[in-house]
Design a protein around this motif. Structure first.
Motif, PDB file in Angstrom:
ATOM      1  N   LYS A  79     -37.490  14.660  13.674  1.00 53.65           N
ATOM      2  CA  LYS A  79     -37.188  15.069  12.908  1.00 53.65           C
ATOM      3  C   LYS A  79     -36.738  14.511  11.626  1.00 53.65           C
ATOM      4  O   LYS A  79     -36.783  13.717  10.803  1.00 53.65           O
ATOM      5  CB  LYS A  79     -37.006  16.554  13.279  1.00 53.65           C
ATOM      6  N   ASN A  80     -34.815  14.834  11.310  1.00 50.26           N
ATOM      7  CA  ASN A  80     -34.422  14.107  10.773  1.00 50.26           C
ATOM      8  C   ASN A  80     -34.360  12.872  10.751  1.00 50.26           C
ATOM      9  O   ASN A  80     -34.436  12.484   8.717  1.00 50.26           O
ATOM     10  CB  ASN A  80     -33.094  13.913  11.465  1.00 50.26           C
ATOM     11  N   SER A  81     -34.848  11.641  10.831  1.00 51.09           N
ATOM     12  CA  SER A  81     -34.768  10.072  11.144  1.00 51.09           C
ATOM     13  C   SER A  81     -35.560   9.969  10.471  1.00 51.09           C
ATOM     14  O   SER A  81     -35.993   9.430   9.559  1.00 51.09           O
ATOM     15  CB  SER A  81     -34.385   9.539  12.388  1.00 51.09           C
ATOM     16  N   ILE A  82     -37.026  10.237  10.991  1.00 54.30           N
ATOM     17  CA  ILE A  82     -38.748  10.570  10.059  1.00 54.30           C
ATOM     18  C   ILE A  82     -37.845  10.894   9.003  1.00 54.30           C
ATOM     19  O   ILE A  82     -38.650  10.349   8.100  1.00 54.30           O
ATOM     20  CB  ILE A  82     -39.591  10.766  11.064  1.00 54.30           C
ATOM     21  N   LEU A  83     -37.879  11.789   9.210  1.00 54.33           N
ATOM     22  CA  LEU A  83     -37.871  12.470   7.586  1.00 54.33           C
ATOM     23  C   LEU A  83     -37.092  12.079   6.406  1.00 54.33           C
ATOM     24  O   LEU A  83     -37.657  12.173   5.209  1.00 54.33           O
ATOM     25  CB  LEU A  83     -37.698  13.930   7.416  1.00 54.33           C
TER      26      LEU A  83
END
Ligand code: 5GP
Length: 218
Positions: free
Chosen positions: A26-30
């Motif tokens: 989630k963090n990397s994609i966001l």
């Protein structure tokens, strides 16, 4: 009030909720999505968990005590909240509501129970579930992060097996096999949602077209 990609004014902002098990990326994609869409407002959550190394107060989270969390909850300060692996997490209400009211799109990264609360409070929110390619890959990613103890890793993996079947409550599912491709999918969803007729001020746009037609004698 912001425009959609086609330059048509929009009547209100959209709330995008992204969930996925710990280690689903989630963090990397966001981070990639936000880089390419700087007009998206990111909702910074409050949490009672301690910061990991490299996490900054007011950037990744608002790190607060349980007492402060309870105080804010009592004053209806959270749009949603949940307990996850022994820590409290909540979305500060005012920031989200103000951004949406001013026509901006908001994106948030929250777990499944919180996402359900958002769905009830704001039925037109768009819910996106990030699906990991396998449980083994989740384990690899959480372990590689090096920020959780073996017990916490096992607890988060157990939690993942509870969260994955809740994908049926979401509007979109994105498989994170490849970071760039998954980020492109999330961007595509956001662009598509910005083009919904119900969220665009087509009447104003048609008026301006009629004015142009009259001016050019059509
Ligand atoms: P982490 O401790 O790994 O940063 O986050 C643990 C889980 O809490 C993740 O699934 C994350 O999406 C979720 N989370 C983060 N902020 C919030 C929030 O404000 N509300 C809810 N319900 N979950 C959150």
């Amino acid at each position: 009030m912001s425009d959609n990609a086609a330059g048509i004014p929009r009547t209100r902002g959209t709330l995008f909720v992204v969930s996925g098990p710990s280690g689903s990326g989630k963090n990397s994609i966001l981070a990639l999505v936000r880089q390419s869409m700087p007009d998206l407002v990111y909702s910074i959550s409050a949490t009672t968990r301690s910061p990991r190394r490299n996490e900054v107060d007011g950037v990744h989270y608002w790190f607060i005590s349980r007492e402060e969390f309870a105080e804010r909850l009592a004053h209806d300060g959270f749009l949603e909240h949940a307990e996850f692996c022994g820590h409290l997490y909540g979305t500060p209400r005012a920031h989200v509501e103000e951004a949406l009211a001013s026509g901006k799109d908001v994106i948030m990264d929250i777990e499944t129970r919180g996402a359900q609360q958002v769905r009830e409070a704001m039925p037109d929110a768009v819910l996106i579930f990030l699906m990991p390619p396998s449980i083994e890959e989740l384990r690899n990613r959480i372990t590689k992060r090096g920020t959780e103890s073996p017990e916490v890793i096992e607890e988060r993996l157990r939690k993942a097996t509870e969260e994955i079947p809740l994908v049926f409550r979401y509007d979109y599912v994105v498989l994170n096999q490849n970071l760039e491709e998954a980020a492109a999918m999330v961007r595509a969803i956001i662009l598509a949602e910005r083009s919904r007729v119900a969220k665009c001020d087509c009447a104003a746009f048609i008026c301006s077209l009629s004015g142009q037609a009259k001016d050019s004698g059509i």
